[in-house]
Design an enzyme around this catalytic site. Structure first.
Site, PDB file in Angstrom:
ATOM      1  N   ARG A  51       0.805  -1.225   0.000  1.00  0.00           N
ATOM      2  CA  ARG A  51       0.000   0.000   0.000  1.00  0.00           C
ATOM      3  C   ARG A  51       0.837   1.275   0.000  1.00  0.00           C
ATOM      4  O   ARG A  51       0.589   2.197  -0.783  1.00  0.00           O
ATOM      5  CB  ARG A  51      -0.905   0.054   1.247  1.00  0.00           C
ATOM      6  N   THR A  52       1.798   1.366   0.903  1.00  0.00           N
ATOM      7  CA  THR A  52       2.486   2.645   1.071  1.00  0.00           C
ATOM      8  C   THR A  52       3.268   2.996  -0.192  1.00  0.00           C
ATOM      9  O   THR A  52       3.142   4.101  -0.733  1.00  0.00           O
ATOM     10  CB  THR A  52       3.405   2.593   2.308  1.00  0.00           C
ATOM     11  N   LYS A  80      25.942  -2.985  -0.352  1.00  0.00           N
ATOM     12  CA  LYS A  80      27.419  -2.924  -0.375  1.00  0.00           C
ATOM     13  C   LYS A  80      27.946  -2.122   0.799  1.00  0.00           C
ATOM     14  O   LYS A  80      29.124  -1.843   0.886  1.00  0.00           O
ATOM     15  CB  LYS A  80      27.880  -2.263  -1.683  1.00  0.00           C
ATOM     16  N   ARG A 101      11.104   3.938   3.501  1.00  0.00           N
ATOM     17  CA  ARG A 101      10.775   2.962   4.559  1.00  0.00           C
ATOM     18  C   ARG A 101      12.047   2.218   4.906  1.00  0.00           C
ATOM     19  O   ARG A 101      12.811   1.820   4.021  1.00  0.00           O
ATOM     20  CB  ARG A 101       9.711   1.975   4.079  1.00  0.00           C
ATOM     21  N   HIS A 129       4.816   5.698  11.654  1.00  0.00           N
ATOM     22  CA  HIS A 129       4.356   5.552  10.267  1.00  0.00           C
ATOM     23  C   HIS A 129       3.403   6.723  10.004  1.00  0.00           C
ATOM     24  O   HIS A 129       2.192   6.559   9.900  1.00  0.00           O
ATOM     25  CB  HIS A 129       3.646   4.203  10.122  1.00  0.00           C
TER      26      HIS A 129
HETATM   27  N1   CP Z   1      -0.327  -0.073   5.801  1.00  0.00           N
HETATM   28  C1   CP Z   1       0.889  -0.298   5.261  1.00  0.00           C
HETATM   29  O1   CP Z   1       1.885   0.318   5.642  1.00  0.00           O
HETATM   30  O2   CP Z   1       0.880  -1.260   4.302  1.00  0.00           O
HETATM   31  P1   CP Z   1       2.163  -1.723   3.485  1.00  0.00           P
HETATM   32  O3   CP Z   1       3.122  -2.367   4.477  1.00  0.00           O
HETATM   33  O4   CP Z   1       1.655  -2.680   2.447  1.00  0.00           O
HETATM   34  O5   CP Z   1       2.791  -0.503   2.894  1.00  0.00           O
END
Ligand code: CP
Length: 307
Positions: A51-52, A80, A101, A129
């Site tokens: 999703r993100t 590396k 991320r 998040h």
């Molecule tokens: N909700 C969320 O962060 O989903 P993903 O891990 O798929 O990005």
């Protein structure tokens, strides 16, 4: 340079502005379709995501921009030994904004300190998040119409669930909310969140192991996945993973206007049978994520003077 590392980097007023823009994007998508023409978003994902990452990419495409990046650490030079700081400096040469991320808590902050373009934390370890929180806030805004005087139940893995930590922080800035913390002892909300947010800000909260007991009270039920990837001990994960499974029968005493949220992915904690209940809004929630990320990209690029 304005970045988004923690939801508290934005004031309540800034969040309100983002919500206004996101709602306008939903109503008038064409108005926004060229606003990022010629601009590039770099998605640096050192951890898996559906999703993100893809909603960020869809967001940039729907703003008329382009996307570059990687979806696993192994395909970047971090494999590396390149540092996050050097990676951020490099990407600043190639893109206008970064969404990152990373499994290490604080890595996006290090990136922001070294980049010359805005950095968005797309999830750092078990920490924060914030764009999921913006997604959750747009969901609450559209589905409940208010952020005050809500009874919000967080259920499942409150220890490792970074979306829970960020949303509790965000909701602590609004009046009259009660937070229900529903988890086994082993997955309780970390003390640093409880002490620094709930106790310090005098937020009413209830800790319980029983979802059934509090279900009739709730305006929002925020279910979470038990975060297997953060456990040191597989046996412990297997023992806890199915502790809460939401099935239609469990909703018999719930309010008619309850909304059921989940950041997704789900594993087993919400039966697919619940999807048919119109109180289940987790798939709409995932869609809202694209619109709020469009609003966020616009805000940060405008503040950087890029658009
Ligand atoms: N909700 C969320 O962060 O989903 P993903 O891990 O798929 O990005």
């Amino acid at each position: 340079m304005k970045s988004l590392i923690d939801i508290l980097d934005f004031t309540v007023e800034e969040i309100d502005e983002l919500l206004v823009v996101a709602n306008d994007i939903i109503a008038n998508p064409k108005k926004y379709s060229e606003m990022c023409h010629g601009k590039k978003l770099a998605t640096l994902f050192f951890e898996p995501s559906t999703r993100t990452r893809l909603s960020f990419e869809a967001a940039m495409y729907e703003l008329g921009g382009n996307v570059l990046g990687f979806s696993e650490a192994g395909s970047s030079s971090s494999a590396k030994g390149e540092s996050v700081a050097d990676t951020a400096k490099m990407i600043s040469c190639y893109a206008d904004i970064i969404a990152m991320r990373h499994p290490k808590e604080g890595a996006p902050l290090v990136a922001a300190q070294n980049a010359s373009i805005p950095v968005i934390n797309a999830g750092d370890g078990g920490h924060n998040h914030p764009t999921q929180t913006l997604t959750d806030l747009l969901t609450i805004n559209r589905e409940k119409g208010r952020f005050e005087n809500l009874k919000i139940g967080f259920c499942g893995d409150l220890k490792f669930g970074r979306t829970v930590h960020s949303l509790i922080n965000a909701m602590s800035r609004y009046e009259g909310n009660t937070i229900y913390l529903i988890s086994p002892t082993e997955l309780k909300l970390p003390d640093y969140v409880k002490n620094d947010v709930l106790i310090k800000k005098n937020i009413k909260y209830v800790e319980t192991q029983s979802l059934d007991e509090v279900m009739p009270e709730l305006d929002i039920l925020y279910m979470t996945r038990v975060q297997r990837e953060r456990f040191f001990n597989e046996e412990e994960y297997l023992r806890l993973k199915d502790r809460y499974i939401l099935v239609p029968e469990k909703l018999e005493n719930a309010k008619e206007d309850l909304i059921i949220m989940h950041p997704l992915p789900r594993v087993n904690e919400i039966s697919v049978k619940v999807d048919e209940d119109n109180r289940a809004c987790y798939f709409r929630q995932a869609l809202y994520g694209k619109y709020i990320r469009m609003a966020l990209i616009l805000k940060l690029l405008k503040e950087a003077g890029t658009i």
